[in-house]
Write a protein that holds these residues in place. Sequence first.
Motif, PDB file in Angstrom:
ATOM      1  N   ASN A  19      53.945  37.696  74.436  1.00 14.80           N
ATOM      2  CA  ASN A  19      54.978  37.284  73.488  1.00 14.80           C
ATOM      3  C   ASN A  19      54.334  36.475  72.365  1.00 14.80           C
ATOM      4  O   ASN A  19      53.127  36.261  72.356  1.00 14.80           O
ATOM      5  CB  ASN A  19      56.070  36.457  74.188  1.00 14.80           C
ATOM      6  N   GLY A  20      55.147  36.015  71.438  1.00 10.42           N
ATOM      7  CA  GLY A  20      54.688  35.110  70.391  1.00 10.42           C
ATOM      8  C   GLY A  20      53.559  35.643  69.535  1.00 10.42           C
ATOM      9  O   GLY A  20      53.503  36.825  69.189  1.00 10.42           O
ATOM     10  N   THR A 193      57.479  29.977  68.284  1.00  9.80           N
ATOM     11  CA  THR A 193      57.143  30.657  69.528  1.00  9.80           C
ATOM     12  C   THR A 193      57.713  29.878  70.710  1.00  9.80           C
ATOM     13  O   THR A 193      58.272  28.789  70.550  1.00  9.80           O
ATOM     14  CB  THR A 193      55.615  30.763  69.700  1.00  9.80           C
ATOM     15  N   THR A 194      57.519  30.416  71.906  1.00 13.36           N
ATOM     16  CA  THR A 194      57.993  29.708  73.102  1.00 13.36           C
ATOM     17  C   THR A 194      57.268  28.386  73.282  1.00 13.36           C
ATOM     18  O   THR A 194      57.831  27.435  73.827  1.00 13.36           O
ATOM     19  CB  THR A 194      57.798  30.577  74.352  1.00 13.36           C
ATOM     20  N   MET A 195      56.029  28.285  72.817  1.00 11.99           N
ATOM     21  CA  MET A 195      55.281  27.048  72.967  1.00 11.99           C
ATOM     22  C   MET A 195      55.767  25.944  72.036  1.00 11.99           C
ATOM     23  O   MET A 195      55.525  24.772  72.281  1.00 11.99           O
ATOM     24  CB  MET A 195      53.784  27.286  72.759  1.00 11.99           C
ATOM     25  N   GLU A 197      59.062  25.808  71.226  1.00 12.76           N
ATOM     26  CA  GLU A 197      60.508  25.735  71.445  1.00 12.76           C
ATOM     27  C   GLU A 197      60.950  24.319  71.782  1.00 12.76           C
ATOM     28  O   GLU A 197      62.037  23.888  71.369  1.00 12.76           O
ATOM     29  CB  GLU A 197      60.907  26.698  72.571  1.00 12.76           C
ATOM     30  N   ASN A 198      60.117  23.581  72.537  1.00 10.85           N
ATOM     31  CA  ASN A 198      60.503  22.215  72.902  1.00 10.85           C
ATOM     32  C   ASN A 198      60.641  21.313  71.676  1.00 10.85           C
ATOM     33  O   ASN A 198      61.421  20.357  71.685  1.00 10.85           O
ATOM     34  CB  ASN A 198      59.496  21.617  73.889  1.00 10.85           C
ATOM     35  N   SER A 201      63.845  22.896  69.419  1.00  8.43           N
ATOM     36  CA  SER A 201      65.159  22.705  70.024  1.00  8.43           C
ATOM     37  C   SER A 201      65.592  21.242  70.066  1.00  8.43           C
ATOM     38  O   SER A 201      66.725  20.937  70.436  1.00  8.43           O
ATOM     39  CB  SER A 201      65.167  23.276  71.447  1.00  8.43           C
TER      40      SER A 201
END
Length: 252
Positions: A19-20, A193-195, A197-198, A201
């Motif tokens: 992903n990403g 990316t998911t990395m 996201e923290n 968000s």
Amino acid sequence: MTAPFDLSGRAALVTGAGNGIGAAVARAFARAGAAVLVTDLDKDAAAAVASEIVEAGGRAESAVLDVRDAEAAAAAAEQAADLAGGTLHVLVNNAGAIAPAMFPKMTAEQFRFVVDVHLGGTFTVSQAALPLLPDDGTGRIINVTSAAGLVGTIGQVNYSAAKSGVIGVTKSLAKELARRRITVNAVAPLAATTMTENIRSNEKLAELTLARIPLGRWADPDEIAGTFVFFASDAASYITGQVLAVDGGTVI
């Protein structure tokens, strides 16, 4: 140099490509003509990206890879090289992980885990790939670092240490492998990316981060991928040991 960004006939191994940014790089390499081995800890994610590439007319395979595992890294390197008759032309060390915590509360396990994945993984996979990289000027190692490795970051001493270490590996390997005409460079990206996201968000963190980005937005991973194609191509044949920040101007 009639087609400087053409990667036809070359094989690439991309770690953390489920992903990403890793997935975007794998797709971009395939569009440029490379045969790509998509690797990730997530078997299904890696397979999905490889299938997407094949369905679009490219060449790709997938494999499960924990970048801390030397035997698995060697097997992945061989599999990638088999896509181009036994030669692996491009390695992208992209796999990563985070375990954020303020320093007083960070555990030794959290520190070691992140350093082992980013820095240890770069070492392990690069060492596995090295015997398969060519000496004809097409061999490339492209590492992924971060602004955190250049200027530090709050709450991620482990990540900053690991990414700073990746820069050191990049520069040292560039000097060491120049005699074999293998270039080693690094990209310091900033993307949605998911990395990240923290951060994205969290309203307060997101606002603070965007305030430090002159272009005022997060990049899409596809906007980052072209830099990797550049470093992998003949257009970058005389560039080595460099860290290119692709971060909207965050590190200037």
